[in-house]
Design a protein around this motif. Structure first.
Motif, short mmCIF file in Angstrom:
data_model
loop_
_atom_site.label_atom_id
_atom_site.label_comp_id
_atom_site.label_asym_id
_atom_site.label_seq_id
_atom_site.Cartn_x
_atom_site.Cartn_y
_atom_site.Cartn_z
N ILE A 89 2.74 10.84 9.24
CA ILE A 89 1.97 10.34 8.34
C ILE A 89 2.34 10.28 7.04
O ILE A 89 2.27 9.22 6.10
CB ILE A 89 0.24 11.13 8.22
N SER A 90 2.76 11.39 6.52
CA SER A 90 3.47 11.47 5.26
C SER A 90 4.71 10.62 5.00
O SER A 90 5.23 10.30 4.03
CB SER A 90 4.02 13.16 5.06
N GLN A 91 5.56 10.14 6.19
CA GLN A 91 6.52 9.34 5.94
C GLN A 91 6.51 7.66 6.07
O GLN A 91 7.23 7.00 6.19
CB GLN A 91 7.62 9.64 7.04
N LEU A 92 5.01 7.41 5.98
CA LEU A 92 4.56 6.06 6.07
C LEU A 92 5.02 5.49 4.83
O LEU A 92 4.62 6.23 3.69
CB LEU A 92 3.36 5.98 6.61
N ASP A 93 5.50 4.12 4.83
CA ASP A 93 5.64 3.46 3.79
C ASP A 93 4.57 2.48 3.55
O ASP A 93 4.54 1.54 4.27
CB ASP A 93 7.02 2.62 3.82
N LEU A 94 3.70 2.56 2.64
CA LEU A 94 2.56 1.91 2.59
C LEU A 94 2.69 0.96 1.38
O LEU A 94 3.56 1.23 0.19
CB LEU A 94 1.28 2.87 2.04
N SER A 95 2.38 -0.31 1.68
CA SER A 95 2.59 -1.40 0.59
C SER A 95 1.43 -2.36 0.92
O SER A 95 0.79 -2.38 1.86
CB SER A 95 4.04 -2.13 0.79
N ASP A 96 1.35 -3.45 -0.03
CA ASP A 96 0.11 -4.40 0.19
C ASP A 96 0.80 -5.28 1.27
O ASP A 96 -0.44 -5.85 2.00
CB ASP A 96 0.27 -5.44 -0.93
N LYS A 97 1.69 -5.57 1.86
CA LYS A 97 2.07 -6.36 2.91
C LYS A 97 1.71 -5.60 4.20
O LYS A 97 1.14 -6.45 5.00
CB LYS A 97 3.46 -6.62 2.99
#
Length: 190
Positions: A109-117
């Motif tokens: 969970i901590s390594q997830l790359d979150l973006s608008d896409k």
């Protein structure tokens, strides 16, 4: 600068120089004091105080450490134990399994790359993981009410495995989406 002391004292004569009767005793005492200094009592007192503190802490810890064979309030002890049974409380092996999976889940969970896409994809996966977390809590409650049984333990472990697999799948999809976006950007530039 270096000269022999004998050369300096060749011409020196002092008729009045006499040594005291216990001169050799004084010299030996000074020599012994210089060569063999006595240990200060502060150091030994310091070590004794540190050792006494450690013994005191250990004895207090042993006195108040809860033991399995305690016969004081056995009803209360079993009630509190049964109210908090988790997968890790059953055995050290299950503790290791539970710790491994929860740490792996938190790491993913901590390594997830979150973006608008990728927000929609991530939200979908996180909703499913939240449902599985609720199910895990229900299974833990079932473990407390029905007692320890193989079916519940297997369900708890499967739940942890499924959450980790979902996060790994999400991470893989995000990577593919990122690679796809990178390739599209490269083709648009060309």
């Amino acid at each position: 600068m270096q000269q022999d002391i004998r050369e300096k004292l060749k011409g020196y004569k002092n008729d009045k120089a006499t040594l005291s009767a216990n001169h050799t005793n004084k010299f030996e005492a000074l020599l012994q004091k210089e060569l063999h200094p006595q240990k200060s009592k502060k150091n030994t007192f310091k070590w004794f105080s540190i050792a006494a503190s450690i013994v005191l802490l250990v004895s207090i810890g042993v006195q108040f450490y809860p033991s399995e064979n305690s016969i004081e309030n056995p009803k209360k002890e079993t009630e509190t134990r049964s109210a908090f049974i988790t997968l890790g409380n059953i055995s050290p092996e299950f503790q290791t399994i539970e710790t491994y999976y929860t740490n792996s889940i938190n790491l993913e969970i901590s390594q997830l790359d979150l973006s608008d896409k990728n927000k929609e994809i991530v939200d979908g996966y996180l909703l499913k993981i939240a449902e599985l977390t609720k199910e895990y809590k229900l299974l833990t409650q079932e473990l407390n009410t029905n007692g320890v049984n193989d079916a519940t333990i297997d369900a708890l472990i499967s739940n942890l495995q499924l959450r980790l697999q979902l996060l790994q799948r999400l991470k893989k999809q995000l990577k593919q989406l990122k690679n796809l976006n990178t390739k599209q950007n490269e083709t648009q530039i060309i």
